[in-house]
Motif scaffolding. Structure first.
Motif, PDB file in Angstrom:
ATOM      1  N   LYS A   6       3.825   6.036  -5.366  1.00 34.52           N
ATOM      2  CA  LYS A   6       3.751   6.222  -6.825  1.00 34.52           C
ATOM      3  C   LYS A   6       2.712   7.291  -7.175  1.00 34.52           C
ATOM      4  O   LYS A   6       2.943   8.118  -8.060  1.00 34.52           O
ATOM      5  CB  LYS A   6       3.391   4.909  -7.515  1.00 34.52           C
ATOM      6  CG  LYS A   6       4.512   3.896  -7.528  1.00 34.52           C
ATOM      7  CD  LYS A   6       4.044   2.615  -8.185  1.00 34.52           C
ATOM      8  CE  LYS A   6       5.082   1.513  -8.064  1.00 34.52           C
ATOM      9  NZ  LYS A   6       4.595   0.237  -8.610  1.00 34.52           N
ATOM     10  N   GLN A   7       1.580   7.249  -6.501  1.00 31.96           N
ATOM     11  CA  GLN A   7       0.534   8.232  -6.769  1.00 31.96           C
ATOM     12  C   GLN A   7       0.996   9.644  -6.398  1.00 31.96           C
ATOM     13  O   GLN A   7       0.735  10.608  -7.133  1.00 31.96           O
ATOM     14  CB  GLN A   7      -0.741   7.876  -6.007  1.00 31.96           C
ATOM     15  CG  GLN A   7      -1.449   6.649  -6.531  1.00 31.96           C
ATOM     16  CD  GLN A   7      -2.663   6.287  -5.696  1.00 31.96           C
ATOM     17  OE1 GLN A   7      -3.011   6.961  -4.738  1.00 31.96           O
ATOM     18  NE2 GLN A   7      -3.323   5.189  -6.061  1.00 31.96           N
ATOM     19  N   ILE A   8       1.700   9.767  -5.296  1.00 34.52           N
ATOM     20  CA  ILE A   8       2.213  11.074  -4.876  1.00 34.52           C
ATOM     21  C   ILE A   8       3.221  11.586  -5.892  1.00 34.52           C
ATOM     22  O   ILE A   8       3.206  12.765  -6.273  1.00 34.52           O
ATOM     23  CB  ILE A   8       2.819  10.983  -3.460  1.00 34.52           C
ATOM     24  CG1 ILE A   8       1.704  10.784  -2.434  1.00 34.52           C
ATOM     25  CG2 ILE A   8       3.637  12.231  -3.134  1.00 34.52           C
ATOM     26  CD1 ILE A   8       2.194  10.477  -1.033  1.00 34.52           C
ATOM     27  N   ASP A   9       4.105  10.704  -6.344  1.00 32.33           N
ATOM     28  CA  ASP A   9       5.094  11.100  -7.347  1.00 32.33           C
ATOM     29  C   ASP A   9       4.413  11.561  -8.643  1.00 32.33           C
ATOM     30  O   ASP A   9       4.828  12.549  -9.261  1.00 32.33           O
ATOM     31  CB  ASP A   9       6.057   9.946  -7.649  1.00 32.33           C
ATOM     32  CG  ASP A   9       6.997   9.658  -6.483  1.00 32.33           C
ATOM     33  OD1 ASP A   9       7.135  10.521  -5.594  1.00 32.33           O
ATOM     34  OD2 ASP A   9       7.594   8.554  -6.472  1.00 32.33           O
ATOM     35  N   ALA A  10       3.358  10.855  -9.044  1.00 26.81           N
ATOM     36  CA  ALA A  10       2.640  11.228 -10.261  1.00 26.81           C
ATOM     37  C   ALA A  10       1.986  12.600 -10.097  1.00 26.81           C
ATOM     38  O   ALA A  10       2.012  13.433 -11.013  1.00 26.81           O
ATOM     39  CB  ALA A  10       1.591  10.174 -10.602  1.00 26.81           C
ATOM     40  N   LEU A  11       1.398  12.843  -8.939  1.00 23.56           N
ATOM     41  CA  LEU A  11       0.783  14.149  -8.691  1.00 23.56           C
ATOM     42  C   LEU A  11       1.825  15.252  -8.627  1.00 23.56           C
ATOM     43  O   LEU A  11       1.588  16.365  -9.124  1.00 23.56           O
ATOM     44  CB  LEU A  11      -0.036  14.116  -7.392  1.00 23.56           C
ATOM     45  CG  LEU A  11      -1.337  13.320  -7.460  1.00 23.56           C
ATOM     46  CD1 LEU A  11      -1.958  13.203  -6.061  1.00 23.56           C
ATOM     47  CD2 LEU A  11      -2.319  13.951  -8.429  1.00 23.56           C
ATOM     48  N   ASP A  12       2.982  14.964  -8.051  1.00 23.26           N
ATOM     49  CA  ASP A  12       4.048  15.947  -8.036  1.00 23.26           C
ATOM     50  C   ASP A  12       4.500  16.305  -9.452  1.00 23.26           C
ATOM     51  O   ASP A  12       4.719  17.473  -9.765  1.00 23.26           O
ATOM     52  CB  ASP A  12       5.257  15.409  -7.235  1.00 23.26           C
ATOM     53  CG  ASP A  12       5.101  15.568  -5.741  1.00 23.26           C
ATOM     54  OD1 ASP A  12       4.241  16.353  -5.301  1.00 23.26           O
ATOM     55  OD2 ASP A  12       5.853  14.895  -4.998  1.00 23.26           O
ATOM     56  N   PHE A  41       0.833  -1.197   0.000  1.00 26.71           N
ATOM     57  CA  PHE A  41       0.000   0.000   0.000  1.00 26.71           C
ATOM     58  C   PHE A  41       0.875   1.256   0.000  1.00 26.71           C
ATOM     59  O   PHE A  41       0.607   2.211  -0.736  1.00 26.71           O
ATOM     60  CB  PHE A  41      -0.927   0.003   1.218  1.00 26.71           C
ATOM     61  CG  PHE A  41      -1.779   1.231   1.335  1.00 26.71           C
ATOM     62  CD1 PHE A  41      -2.865   1.422   0.503  1.00 26.71           C
ATOM     63  CD2 PHE A  41      -1.480   2.210   2.273  1.00 26.71           C
ATOM     64  CE1 PHE A  41      -3.648   2.562   0.603  1.00 26.71           C
ATOM     65  CE2 PHE A  41      -2.247   3.351   2.381  1.00 26.71           C
ATOM     66  CZ  PHE A  41      -3.338   3.531   1.544  1.00 26.71           C
ATOM     67  N   GLY A  42       1.930   1.256   0.810  1.00 25.84           N
ATOM     68  CA  GLY A  42       2.826   2.399   0.879  1.00 25.84           C
ATOM     69  C   GLY A  42       3.529   2.643  -0.452  1.00 25.84           C
ATOM     70  O   GLY A  42       3.696   3.789  -0.876  1.00 25.84           O
ATOM     71  N   GLY A  43       3.911   1.578  -1.119  1.00 29.88           N
ATOM     72  CA  GLY A  43       4.549   1.718  -2.430  1.00 29.88           C
ATOM     73  C   GLY A  43       3.609   2.319  -3.455  1.00 29.88           C
ATOM     74  O   GLY A  43       3.986   3.201  -4.231  1.00 29.88           O
ATOM     75  N   GLU A  44       2.366   1.855  -3.458  1.00 26.86           N
ATOM     76  CA  GLU A  44       1.371   2.377  -4.400  1.00 26.86           C
ATOM     77  C   GLU A  44       1.068   3.842  -4.094  1.00 26.86           C
ATOM     78  O   GLU A  44       0.968   4.673  -5.000  1.00 26.86           O
ATOM     79  CB  GLU A  44       0.086   1.541  -4.328  1.00 26.86           C
ATOM     80  CG  GLU A  44      -0.977   1.937  -5.327  1.00 26.86           C
ATOM     81  CD  GLU A  44      -0.500   1.838  -6.773  1.00 26.86           C
ATOM     82  OE1 GLU A  44      -0.918   2.699  -7.573  1.00 26.86           O
ATOM     83  OE2 GLU A  44       0.267   0.914  -7.095  1.00 26.86           O
ATOM     84  N   LEU A  45       0.943   4.161  -2.828  1.00 26.31           N
ATOM     85  CA  LEU A  45       0.676   5.543  -2.435  1.00 26.31           C
ATOM     86  C   LEU A  45       1.839   6.447  -2.843  1.00 26.31           C
ATOM     87  O   LEU A  45       1.627   7.563  -3.334  1.00 26.31           O
ATOM     88  CB  LEU A  45       0.442   5.615  -0.928  1.00 26.31           C
ATOM     89  CG  LEU A  45      -0.022   6.935  -0.341  1.00 26.31           C
ATOM     90  CD1 LEU A  45      -1.320   7.398  -0.988  1.00 26.31           C
ATOM     91  CD2 LEU A  45      -0.180   6.822   1.157  1.00 26.31           C
TER      92      LEU A  45
END
Length: 74
Positions: free
Chosen positions: A60-66, A54-58
Motif C-alpha cells: 500500500k505504501q509503495i502504491d501511494a508513493l507511485d 507486513f507485505g500488504g502494508e508495504l
C-alpha cells in the motif's frame, strides 16, 4: 583361487559390518532431523500471517508513493 575367494568373503563381511554400523548411526540422526524440520515448519507457519500483513502494508505504501510520483511528473 581359494585365497581370492577367502579374501572376497572377508571383504564382504567387513562391508556388511560397516553397513550395519552406518545404519545404526544414521537412524537417530535422521529422526532428529525430521523432528527439527517439523519445528522449523511450525515456526515459519506462525510467522506467515505477520509477514503477509507486513507485505500488504508495504505494498500500500509503495502504491501511494507511485501515485505521488505520477502526480509530480509533467
Amino acid at each position: 583361487m581359494k585365497q581370492l575367494s577367502g579374501k572376497v568373503a572377508e571383504l564382504r563381511g567387513e562391508l556388511e559390518s560397516f553397513s550395519t554400523g552406518v545404519v545404526a548411526r544414521l537412524k537417530p540422526i535422521r529422526t532428529e532431523v525430521e523432528a527439527l524440520t517439523g519445528k522449523l515448519e511450525a515456526a515459519v507457519g506462525s510467522l506467515r500471517p505477520e509477514l503477509d500483513a507486513f507485505g500488504g502494508e508495504l505494498s500500500k505504501q509503495i502504491d501511494a508513493l507511485d501515485a505521488e510520483l505520477a502526480e509530480m511528473e509533467p
